[in-house]
Each structure stands twice: as C-alpha cells, then as structure tokens.
Design an enzyme around this catalytic site. Structure first.
Site, mmCIF file in Angstrom:
data_model
loop_
_atom_site.group_PDB
_atom_site.id
_atom_site.type_symbol
_atom_site.label_atom_id
_atom_site.label_comp_id
_atom_site.label_asym_id
_atom_site.label_seq_id
_atom_site.Cartn_x
_atom_site.Cartn_y
_atom_site.Cartn_z
ATOM 1 N N PHE A 159 -10.372 -16.766 13.381
ATOM 2 C CA PHE A 159 -9.763 -17.625 12.355
ATOM 3 C C PHE A 159 -8.502 -18.279 12.922
ATOM 4 O O PHE A 159 -7.471 -18.348 12.265
ATOM 5 C CB PHE A 159 -9.436 -16.809 11.097
ATOM 6 C CG PHE A 159 -10.649 -16.198 10.462
ATOM 7 C CD1 PHE A 159 -11.479 -16.951 9.643
ATOM 8 C CD2 PHE A 159 -10.988 -14.877 10.700
ATOM 9 C CE1 PHE A 159 -12.618 -16.406 9.075
ATOM 10 C CE2 PHE A 159 -12.124 -14.310 10.134
ATOM 11 C CZ PHE A 159 -12.943 -15.082 9.318
ATOM 12 N N ASN B 285 -14.264 -21.770 6.286
ATOM 13 C CA ASN B 285 -14.026 -23.141 6.746
ATOM 14 C C ASN B 285 -14.567 -24.161 5.747
ATOM 15 O O ASN B 285 -13.935 -25.187 5.495
ATOM 16 C CB ASN B 285 -14.663 -23.364 8.122
ATOM 17 C CG ASN B 285 -13.707 -22.977 9.245
ATOM 18 O OD1 ASN B 285 -12.607 -22.494 8.992
ATOM 19 N ND2 ASN B 285 -14.125 -23.175 10.487
ATOM 20 N N PHE C 80 -3.821 -26.389 2.054
ATOM 21 C CA PHE C 80 -4.950 -27.327 2.197
ATOM 22 C C PHE C 80 -5.120 -28.226 0.981
ATOM 23 O O PHE C 80 -6.215 -28.519 0.539
ATOM 24 C CB PHE C 80 -6.241 -26.565 2.559
ATOM 25 C CG PHE C 80 -6.216 -26.182 4.013
ATOM 26 C CD1 PHE C 80 -5.342 -25.200 4.462
ATOM 27 C CD2 PHE C 80 -7.002 -26.839 4.937
ATOM 28 C CE1 PHE C 80 -5.241 -24.890 5.812
ATOM 29 C CE2 PHE C 80 -6.919 -26.533 6.295
ATOM 30 C CZ PHE C 80 -6.031 -25.556 6.723
ATOM 31 N N LEU C 81 -3.980 -28.645 0.455
ATOM 32 C CA LEU C 81 -3.971 -29.634 -0.622
ATOM 33 C C LEU C 81 -3.198 -30.870 -0.177
ATOM 34 O O LEU C 81 -2.625 -31.579 -0.992
ATOM 35 C CB LEU C 81 -3.336 -29.033 -1.886
ATOM 36 C CG LEU C 81 -4.169 -28.003 -2.641
ATOM 37 C CD1 LEU C 81 -3.422 -27.498 -3.868
ATOM 38 C CD2 LEU C 81 -5.525 -28.582 -3.077
ATOM 39 N N CYS D 235 -13.923 -27.880 14.326
ATOM 40 C CA CYS D 235 -14.434 -26.797 13.478
ATOM 41 C C CYS D 235 -14.955 -27.258 12.119
ATOM 42 O O CYS D 235 -16.119 -27.037 11.804
ATOM 43 C CB CYS D 235 -13.335 -25.759 13.280
ATOM 44 S SG CYS D 235 -12.706 -25.146 14.838
ATOM 45 N N LYS E 212 -18.116 -29.577 12.049
ATOM 46 C CA LYS E 212 -19.267 -28.857 12.605
ATOM 47 C C LYS E 212 -19.700 -27.708 11.663
ATOM 48 O O LYS E 212 -20.891 -27.546 11.389
ATOM 49 C CB LYS E 212 -18.841 -28.303 13.966
ATOM 50 C CG LYS E 212 -19.670 -27.193 14.535
ATOM 51 C CD LYS E 212 -19.197 -26.840 15.927
ATOM 52 C CE LYS E 212 -18.128 -25.778 15.976
ATOM 53 N NZ LYS E 212 -18.550 -24.418 15.696
HETATM 54 C C1 UGA Z 1 -9.715 -24.563 11.313
HETATM 55 C C2 UGA Z 1 -9.304 -23.405 10.390
HETATM 56 O O1 UGA Z 1 -8.061 -23.721 9.745
HETATM 57 C C3 UGA Z 1 -9.162 -22.104 11.170
HETATM 58 O O2 UGA Z 1 -8.907 -21.031 10.273
HETATM 59 C C4 UGA Z 1 -10.483 -21.831 11.910
HETATM 60 O O3 UGA Z 1 -10.405 -20.648 12.676
HETATM 61 C C5 UGA Z 1 -10.768 -23.002 12.840
HETATM 62 O O4 UGA Z 1 -10.893 -24.190 12.048
HETATM 63 C C6 UGA Z 1 -12.050 -22.683 13.576
HETATM 64 O O5 UGA Z 1 -13.092 -22.598 12.934
HETATM 65 O O6 UGA Z 1 -11.988 -22.404 14.779
HETATM 66 P P1 UGA Z 1 -8.396 -26.253 12.916
HETATM 67 O O7 UGA Z 1 -9.653 -27.049 12.929
HETATM 68 O O8 UGA Z 1 -7.732 -25.949 14.202
HETATM 69 O O9 UGA Z 1 -8.650 -24.822 12.214
HETATM 70 O O10 UGA Z 1 -7.312 -27.043 12.085
HETATM 71 P P2 UGA Z 1 -6.769 -27.107 10.570
HETATM 72 O O11 UGA Z 1 -5.315 -26.901 10.609
HETATM 73 O O12 UGA Z 1 -7.528 -26.234 9.668
HETATM 74 O O13 UGA Z 1 -7.006 -28.647 10.218
HETATM 75 C C7 UGA Z 1 -8.302 -29.226 10.200
HETATM 76 C C8 UGA Z 1 -8.221 -30.659 9.703
HETATM 77 O O14 UGA Z 1 -7.932 -30.700 8.308
HETATM 78 C C9 UGA Z 1 -7.156 -31.528 10.369
HETATM 79 O O15 UGA Z 1 -7.708 -32.795 10.655
HETATM 80 C C10 UGA Z 1 -6.053 -31.630 9.334
HETATM 81 O O16 UGA Z 1 -5.295 -32.803 9.449
HETATM 82 C C11 UGA Z 1 -6.868 -31.612 8.050
HETATM 83 N N1 UGA Z 1 -6.120 -31.139 6.875
HETATM 84 C C12 UGA Z 1 -5.676 -29.868 6.807
HETATM 85 C C13 UGA Z 1 -5.904 -32.012 5.810
HETATM 86 O O17 UGA Z 1 -6.328 -33.190 5.851
HETATM 87 N N2 UGA Z 1 -5.248 -31.547 4.718
HETATM 88 C C14 UGA Z 1 -4.781 -30.281 4.621
HETATM 89 O O18 UGA Z 1 -4.186 -29.942 3.570
HETATM 90 C C15 UGA Z 1 -5.005 -29.414 5.691
#
Ligand code: UGA
Length: 447
Positions: free
Chosen positions: A151, A207, A248-249, A259, A262
């Site tokens: 995670f 996820n 995540f809001l 991640c 996919k």
């Molecule tokens: C995500 C999960 O957060 C991890 O817990 C998980 O282990 C990982 O995938 C994985 O499966 O390996 P990650 O993809 O590195 O991690 O990044 P996040 O911080 O979750 O962001 C993902 C995307 O969502 C980004 O493009 C970010 O800008 C976007 N996001 C995130 C939003 O648009 N709004 C939010 O409120 C949060």
C-alpha cells in the site's frame, strides 16, 4: 520478535527497491534480483533507476546489507522468504498481465527446503490459488505462498513502509502468514490476517474505492460549477464527517499513475470475467477520462478556438514528487490541445526527459518562467511547489494573456486575481463567474 532473517526480493522496480531498502533498514540482509542487467549494474554503482524521495538515502545507509544479482538462485541460497515485486501492467483487454509473475515461477531453482513466496505485486483475485496449483504441479508443494499486498504511494513510499496504516497477510497455512506478519512487527501496524483471495481483494478494493472517491468529488466539482457552489468548501464540509474523512476528496484533472487506472480496470475486468457487471467502476473510469479533457473546454471559454494559441502546461508527472508519467492526465491533455491546433509548451522539474519520448509535437521549457513567457494561458497540471511562483506581476506581464486554469485548485484564486490574473479552477463557481466577468472586461475581443 522475528529474527533478522535474510530476505529475497524478486524485481528491482519501485516496489521491490522500497521493500528491499526498508527491510534492510530494519536489519535484514536482502538479496535483490532483477532480469535487467543494466538496472542491476546501475544499482551496484549506487545509482537509482527511479525517483522516490528518501529512497537513495535509505539504500545508501543500508548498502552493506543489500546485494544485487541477476541470478534467481542467489536469492534462495541466501533466503527462505522471497518477496515477488514484479510488474503486472494492464493488457489491451484491461486484465492484469501476469507474464512476469509466471516467469518467476518458471525460473524457480530446485528448492529442497521450505521457502516462502510472498506476493507484493498487485494481482487479480484468484491468482494465489492458481500459483498454489502451479507450485503443486511442479512438485513444489513444500513451497509456501503468501499474499502481502503493498500500500505504498509514490512520493511517500518510504514513509508508508515505515508507518503503514495496516499490514495485510493472506496465507494458505497459518504458520506461513505468521512468519510474514512477524517481519512487520517493528512497524507496530495493525495486522489483517486472512485467506489469500481476501488479501488480493483488499488491495484491489482499496485502490478502486480511493479512485471512486476522486471521481465522485470530480463530479461534485463539475456540478458545483453549474450550480454556484465551491467544491473546496464542499469537500471540507464533507471531510469533517468522521464517517467520510477528508482524504481523496481533492478534485482535479483526474487520477493517473501506474496503479489506480490499472487496478480499477483490473477489478472491473475480473468481475466481468466472472459474470458480474461492476457498473460503478465503469462510471468511475468514464468520469476520470472526461475529467482529463475538461481543461480544454475551460480554455476555449476564455480564448475561443485554440488553433495557434500558446498554452503552457505546468507539471507533467501524474502527481508531485515523482517523475512518473504513466497514465498521467498531462499526456491526454497535451494530446487534446495539439489536436485542437494549440502550441503546447510544457515544463516539469523532473519528468521532462521521459516526456520528450512520449509527447511528440510538444515544446519543452527548462523553467516555469520560460514556459509561461508569451503564453495565452498557463495550466496547472501537477502541484509542484515551484508553481506557487506563478502569480507574480512579473510573470503576468510576461504572458500574452494573464490566464490561469488551475487543474488542481493549487493556487489561491483571490491572490491570483488581485495580481491581475484571470483565474479559473475546478469546481469553484464563484471563481469561475468572477473569472468570466474579468475576462469580459479585459478581453473584449473574445467570445
Ligand atoms: C496509490 C495508492 O494511494 C497506494 O495506497 C497504492 O499502494 C498504490 O496506488 C499502488 O497500488 O501501488 P499512487 O498511485 O502512488 O498510490 O498515488 P496517489 O497518491 O494515490 O495518487 C493517485 C492519483 O490520484 C494521482 O494522479 C493524484 O493526483 C490523484 N488524486 C489523489 C486526486 O486527483 N485527488 C485526490 O484527492 C487524491
């Protein structure tokens, strides 16, 4: 506490390297194996093939306990527990491509002792069961199998490893699960022990749910724009409800990365392949695709047709603190803008080199200043700290038109407007209306 037992890590990608470095930090000897000779060479020379804040230090400080190799047999010469950290990208059908996982099983050397294979890669539910079967068929019934999903989020992976919200361990045999769980004891994290299929599902469902929250708040933002509400206040008001929580809001231009896209597709396909139509996830994916394109409409609203207009894209990585461009919203946005006939000039502090290979037709700037000079609009794509420098009189004057479309609601709208920018964010009706009025006053020639 579990002894500092030697560990193996198969796959020196992002998950494998973070796992290896952090277990070495806990005092384990770790052997890391990859099939890519160039990568192993770089690692042996102390060079990191990926960007992850803090990882270089952890690797350097614990270098004495980490060995890199191309030979899988070396893993099992040294260790009885091996983490599988190989890539599981999407296939064209949206299923997870397990080629690398099966390759590891095919390559296993003769194993006399009881060793444990621990799956960290994200795999479809049911994969563990199939692997168990394959091991049994190969006469490796004495080899244990445990699902231990990761995670880790890019940019904060080292911290996430050191202080996990939870550790999930799914095993066929209780003793195997206990052995893997013991490795994480020093982190003090809550432990979820379960069967292999449930552990696999916890990862995918987590996820998918986070992605659902993002698509949900993006749709709320879009409705805010047409109803006069401000999504920043709405998200805050929702997030203070402890049943909802604040995470995540953040609305924006869609989620990207290696991640979420996919794993959401994989869970949808997995359900579909099993005869269940997961409608909610179809919507989550569609909302995300549309969200990446919304900036184009916002630009047109202010600039009219985009043919010949110069658009500065500030940030390209799918989120800050990474150079990862996989499924980044910037790729779709840049391509759409080029298709509209715009000239696109992009800047990113660390992702430019990779972007050059992916984005033909885009011009690249080495500084934010260079990107915005002469531009008709600056679009905030990734929340890099440097982007905070944008709303200054100097940069305003350097642009052909002082228009900011903030795809991440990263800047203070009032401050930007006070400096004379036309500012438009995501889901902020008040700012949108203000921006339109301002645009009407300062740019009368535009529709
Ligand atoms: C995500 C999960 O957060 C991890 O817990 C998980 O282990 C990982 O995938 C994985 O499966 O390996 P990650 O993809 O590195 O991690 O990044 P996040 O911080 O979750 O962001 C993902 C995307 O969502 C980004 O493009 C970010 O800008 C976007 N996001 C995130 C939003 O648009 N709004 C939010 O409120 C949060």
């Amino acid at each position: 506490m579990q002894g500092r037992e030697p560990l193996g890590v198969i796959g020196a990608g992002w998950v494998g390297l973070v796992t290896a470095a952090c277990f070495a930090e806990l005092g384990h000897e770790v052997v890391v194996r990859d099939i890519d000779a160039e990568r192993i060479g770089e690692l042996e020379d102390g060079r990191l093939p990926i960007f992850e804040p803090g990882l270089d230090e952890v690797l350097a400080q614990n270098r004495g306990r980490i060995r890199f190799t191309l030979d899988i047999a070396e893993i099992f010469d040294a260790a009885r527990v091996a983490f599988i950290c190989v890539g599981t990208p999407s296939t064209y059908s949206g299923d997870a491509d397990l080629t690398a996982v099966w390759h590891v099983l095919d390559e296993l050397p003769e194993l006399q002792d009881r060793v444990l294979l621990v799956m960290k890669s994200t795999v479809p539910v049911g994969t563990g069961e199939k692997i168990r079967q394959r091991l049994d068929d190969k006469g490796l019934a004495h080899v244990g199998y445990v699902s231990n999903p990761e995670f880790l989020a890019e940019g904060t992976a080292v911290e996430n490893f050191r202080h996990p919200d939870r550790v999930v361990v799914g095993a066929f045999a209780e003793a195997d699960g206990a052995k893997v769980a013991g490795l994480y004891e020093p982190t003090g994290a809550p432990l979820v022990t379960t069967d292999v299929a449930s552990a696999e599902m916890i990862k995918l469902a987590s996820n998918a749910f986070l992605a659902t929250r993002i698509s949900f708040i993006n749709e709320i933002a879009n409705v805010c724009e047409v109803t006069g509400a401000d999504v920043a206040d709405v998200a805050r008001g929702m997030g203070l409800d402890h049943r909802l929580g604040p995470h995540f809001l953040r609305p924006g231009i869609g989620y990207g990365g290696s991640c979420f896209p996919k794993d959401v597709a994989a869970l949808k396909q997995l359900a579909g392949n099993s005869g269940y139509h997961f409608q909610l996830l179809s919507a989550v994916i569609e909302v995300n695709e549309l969200q990446k394109r919304r900036v184009v409409g916002k630009l047109k609203k202010h600039l009219g047709p985009l043919r010949g207009k110069e658009i500065a894209l500030l940030g390209l990585a799918f989120k800050p603190n990474t150079n990862d461009l996989r499924e980044a919203s910037s790729l779709v946005l840049a391509s759409r803008l080029l298709a509209e006939g715009a000239r696109v000039r992009a800047w990113d502090p660390i992702a430019i080199e990779d972007a050059r290979k992916l984005l033909k037709g885009v011009e690249f700037a080495t500084t934010l200043r260079e990107a915005v000079a002469g531009a008709d609009a600056a679009v905030v794509v990734t929340e890099w700290d440097e982007v905070r420098e944008l709303p200054t009189p100097e940069l305003r004057d350097s642009m052909r038109r002082p228009l900011i479309v903030d795809g991440r609601n990263f800047l203070d709208p009032e401050a930007a407007r006070a400096i004379g920018f036309t500012y438009e964010g995501i889901g902020r009706a008040a700012s949108t209306l203000g921006a339109i009025q301002q645009a009407e006053q300062t740019e009368p020639e535009l529709a």
